[in-house]
Design an enzyme around this catalytic site. Structure first.
Site, PDB file in Angstrom:
ATOM      1  N   ALA A 344       0.831  -1.203   0.000  1.00  0.00           N
ATOM      2  CA  ALA A 344       0.000   0.000   0.000  1.00  0.00           C
ATOM      3  C   ALA A 344       0.868   1.255   0.000  1.00  0.00           C
ATOM      4  O   ALA A 344       1.916   1.297   0.657  1.00  0.00           O
ATOM      5  CB  ALA A 344      -0.924   0.000   1.209  1.00  0.00           C
ATOM      6  N   GLY A 346       2.184   5.039   0.907  1.00  0.00           N
ATOM      7  CA  GLY A 346       2.250   5.746   2.183  1.00  0.00           C
ATOM      8  C   GLY A 346       3.410   5.259   3.037  1.00  0.00           C
ATOM      9  O   GLY A 346       4.170   4.366   2.659  1.00  0.00           O
ATOM     10  N   ILE A 347       3.540   5.851   4.213  1.00  0.00           N
ATOM     11  CA  ILE A 347       4.612   5.490   5.144  1.00  0.00           C
ATOM     12  C   ILE A 347       4.316   4.118   5.735  1.00  0.00           C
ATOM     13  O   ILE A 347       3.223   3.871   6.245  1.00  0.00           O
ATOM     14  CB  ILE A 347       4.728   6.540   6.267  1.00  0.00           C
ATOM     15  N   LYS A 348       5.289   3.230   5.689  1.00  0.00           N
ATOM     16  CA  LYS A 348       5.089   1.879   6.214  1.00  0.00           C
ATOM     17  C   LYS A 348       4.990   1.909   7.734  1.00  0.00           C
ATOM     18  O   LYS A 348       5.708   2.643   8.409  1.00  0.00           O
ATOM     19  CB  LYS A 348       6.234   0.967   5.771  1.00  0.00           C
ATOM     20  N   GLY A 349       4.094   1.084   8.269  1.00  0.00           N
ATOM     21  CA  GLY A 349       3.930   1.003   9.708  1.00  0.00           C
ATOM     22  C   GLY A 349       4.967   0.093  10.345  1.00  0.00           C
ATOM     23  O   GLY A 349       5.548  -0.776   9.690  1.00  0.00           O
ATOM     24  N   MET A 350       5.196   0.289  11.636  1.00  0.00           N
ATOM     25  CA  MET A 350       6.167  -0.531  12.353  1.00  0.00           C
ATOM     26  C   MET A 350       5.569  -1.852  12.817  1.00  0.00           C
ATOM     27  O   MET A 350       6.288  -2.820  13.045  1.00  0.00           O
ATOM     28  CB  MET A 350       6.713   0.246  13.557  1.00  0.00           C
ATOM     29  N   LYS A 365      -4.458  -5.705   6.184  1.00  0.00           N
ATOM     30  CA  LYS A 365      -3.445  -5.403   7.197  1.00  0.00           C
ATOM     31  C   LYS A 365      -3.049  -6.691   7.919  1.00  0.00           C
ATOM     32  O   LYS A 365      -3.905  -7.387   8.471  1.00  0.00           O
ATOM     33  CB  LYS A 365      -3.993  -4.372   8.196  1.00  0.00           C
ATOM     34  N   ASP A 400     -14.113   0.636  11.151  1.00  0.00           N
ATOM     35  CA  ASP A 400     -14.447  -0.750  11.470  1.00  0.00           C
ATOM     36  C   ASP A 400     -13.543  -1.664  10.650  1.00  0.00           C
ATOM     37  O   ASP A 400     -13.119  -1.323   9.547  1.00  0.00           O
ATOM     38  CB  ASP A 400     -15.915  -1.021  11.135  1.00  0.00           C
TER      39      ASP A 400
END
Length: 623
Positions: A344, A346-350, A365, A400
């Site tokens: 996806a 955007g900034i990658k999550g940790m 996710k 949700d």
């Protein structure tokens, strides 16, 4: 292949036990939903919140009960497959005159997949498509309510018709002035209709069940005139105290009849967009007494054709049916598209690995196997946070999610970069195999959350920066985003939620311009946090130190430290400090925390304040 004869002595008994299990589930679900009316009438807000949380757990409890019964009484897991073929056929027969056949089919799938090995999850054993139609289902019992009621007002009796329409719901609490409020609604309807001629079929249709959520009850219906239809909703609330007036409550937070105030119609909402916001995926599920849920869904879909049926079932509290329909929609989309899943933007999550299919308006996710040191958490803790949000009042500010296990995707639809990303960060969640033995390689994700795709707020702001902050359009975009961001946090505070990580990238913009939070691994209850001011430096060394020199507990929060992470851009800082500077003050958080701990339940409105009759018609009543 289905058998030509139904000759098993146990197949019908299994099918009957399963439908009995479903009927028990829906009876309990409907009873709890119907009790929302009494809780609304008595202003039992904490009871309403508790019931909304507990009702979510009903489905899994009943599936577990049914599975245990089938194993205990029939050794269902040991029955041969020809018996299970017959079980399904008997079950279909039991659904012919059923009022909730689509829900019962999903219940069958849930119980069957709990008992049988995955290799049997084929079309012959579960309901991949509906087997029984939900069209034109009616309850023929003399005492049964129709799904909706129709009223036929004229120019001369519109006011009286609206009074009767509301009175027909039989609310056991007095209105402050129903005739006045009906007049407001009539004026709003007249303004919406304009100067059109009323045709022979002019009518108002309203669903026969009130929609309850939080501290409100909603009349939901549509105006029909000629070939046109206008959806509408009327929020009914308890009269709010005048400014400075605090209503006393008992130890449970329940106000008395006289203290809590009489009922008022608070607004009139018109059009699909207003209804889509009311039924948004970012809000808690409604409680509504439905004998035939598919008829309610059909009525609501006629008002909101852009809203998927899956999301309508979700909004009605029938989340498992929503999950089933979503997956069917997803498989249909896969069959009729050719683009590939990708990492996806955007900034990658940790903590979460996020991927999407560009042509499909959702994101997937996956919890990573490894987290950086600053993320002191576990897979189970993260799943617990997502469950917390699922069960909580999302107040239109938290997305949700649908949770799935063992989801199979065609391997050829995954980019090599995405496969490499999953292998690197979540190898325990990945399997690539021909699981079904059909010669097609599949990517199997062990556990995944799916939620609506939004524009990340940091990207939305960057688009404005790139356009140039001197441009009026860019400044307007920045102002809308920052004001909405602060409003989102304040709405979450009202719902006793602290987002934890408040960075712009953890919020998104919906198609209606609402800012919604979607990163849940650090959320906490406001009441569990300790909001503090940064201590005064003891000396010059403390003041100049780049390290934190004061003690910090695990639940300590220092709001004044948010600024450096959020307000690096001057245009953003200007708007934020104008509208939401209080978010940087520990006293703001402490004040709200104290009110929540005292049992206060805040009002959060799923519509603009400017639409409230109390605002539109002046201070004639406190609102």
């Amino acid at each position: 292949m289905f058998p030509q004869r139904l000759d098993s002595t146990v197949a019908y008994a299994i099918a009957k036990a399963m439908i009995d299990g479903f009927n028990r589930h829906y009876r309990l679900f409907r009873t709890e939903s119907a009790r929302a009316k009494h809780r609304f009438e008595t202003a039992d807000w904490h009871g309403q919140q508790r019931a909304q949380r507990e009702r979510i757990e009903f489905y899994d409890l009943r599936v577990r009960e049914a599975s245990i019964r089938l194993e205990r009484e029939f050794k269902a897991g040991e029955q041969p497959m020809d018996v299970w073929h017959q079980v399904k056929l008997h079950y279909i027969g039991l659904l012919v005159n059923h009022h909730q056949p689509e829900l019962a089919e999903t219940f069958f799938n849930s119980v069957t997949t709990k008992i049988l090995h995955r290799s049997y999850f084929q079309n012959d054993f579960i309901f991949v498509r509906p087997a029984v139609s939900t069209e034109y289902i009616e309850n023929q019992e003399p005492t049964a309510q129709p799904t909706y009621r129709a009223y036929y007002p004229t120019q001369g009796n519109m006011h009286e018709t609206l009074v009767k329409l509301v009175e027909d719901f039989g609310l056991c609490r007095e209105f402050e002035d129903l005739r006045r409020d009906a007049g407001y609604v009539a004026e709003a309807m007249a303004a919406r209709l304009g100067d059109v001629k009323l045709r022979a079929n002019f009518q108002i249709q309203v669903l026969s069940g009130l929609f309850f959520r939080n501290k409100g009850a909603y009349v939901v219906g549509k105006i029909i005139n000629g070939f046109g239809e206008i959806p509408f909703a009327l929020p009914i609330l308890h009269r709010q105290p005048a400014p400075g007036q605090v209503l006393p409550a008992d130890g449970k937070g329940i106000s008395s009849q006289s203290d809590a105030g009489k009922l008022v119609i608070d607004a009139a909402l018109f059009g699909e967009d207003d209804l889509l916001i009311l039924f948004s995926f970012a809000r808690a599920y409604f409680m509504v007494d439905m004998g035939i849920p598919s008829a309610f869904v059909q009525f609501l879909r006629s008002m909101m054709p852009r809203m998927p049926r899956a999301e309508i079932y979700n909004a009605l509290g029938l989340a498992k049916q929503g999950k089933t329909l979503f997956y069917r929609d997803f498989l249909h989309h896969l069959r009729h598209s050719t683009d590939k899943f990708r990492i996806a933007p955007g900034i990658k999550g940790m903590v979460m690995l996020v991927f999407d299919l560009p042509s499909f308006p959702y994101v997937f996710k996956v919890i990573k196997d490894y987290y950086p040191p600053q993320k002191d958490t576990t897979r189970e803790q993260i799943k617990g946070k997502y469950l917390l949000v699922k069960q909580h009042d999302r107040v239109g500010r938290m997305a949700d999610t649908q949770e799935y296990s063992e989801v199979a995707f065609p391997r050829e639809r995954f980019s090599d970069e995405l496969i490499a990303e999953i292998e690197k960060f979540a190898p325990s969640q990945l399997e690539i195999s021909d699981r079904d033995g059909d010669g097609q390689m599949e990517v199997i994700i062990k556990h995944v959350y799916i939620e609506r795709r939004m524009i990340p707020l940091n990207i939305y702001l960057q688009e404005a920066f790139d356009f140039g902050v001197a441009e009026p359009a860019a400044r307007d975009q920045i102002e809308r985003a920052v004001v909405e961001y602060g409003n989102a946090i304040k709405d979450m505070v009202a719902a006793n939620i602290f987002p934890g990580d408040m960075l712009w990238k953890n919020f998104g913009i919906t198609r209606h311009g609402k800012v919604v939070f979607y990163d849940y691994d650090e959320i906490e209850y406001i009441t569990d946090c300790k909001f503090r001011k940064v201590p005064t430096p003891r000396n010059e060394e403390d003041e100049m130190s780049g390290e934190v020199w004061y003690s910090v507990g695990p639940k300590d929060v220092f709001p004044e430290t948010f600024g450096p992470f959020l307000l690096g851009n001057d245009a953003v800082r200007e708007v934020f400090m104008k509208h939401h500077a209080d978010l940087l003050d520990a006293a703001f958080w402490q004040r709200h925390q104290a009110r929540i701990q005292a049992g206060h339940v805040y009002d959060v409105f799923p519509y603009d304040q400017q639409k409230r009759f109390a605002v539109m018609h002046g201070p004639a009543r406190a609102g």
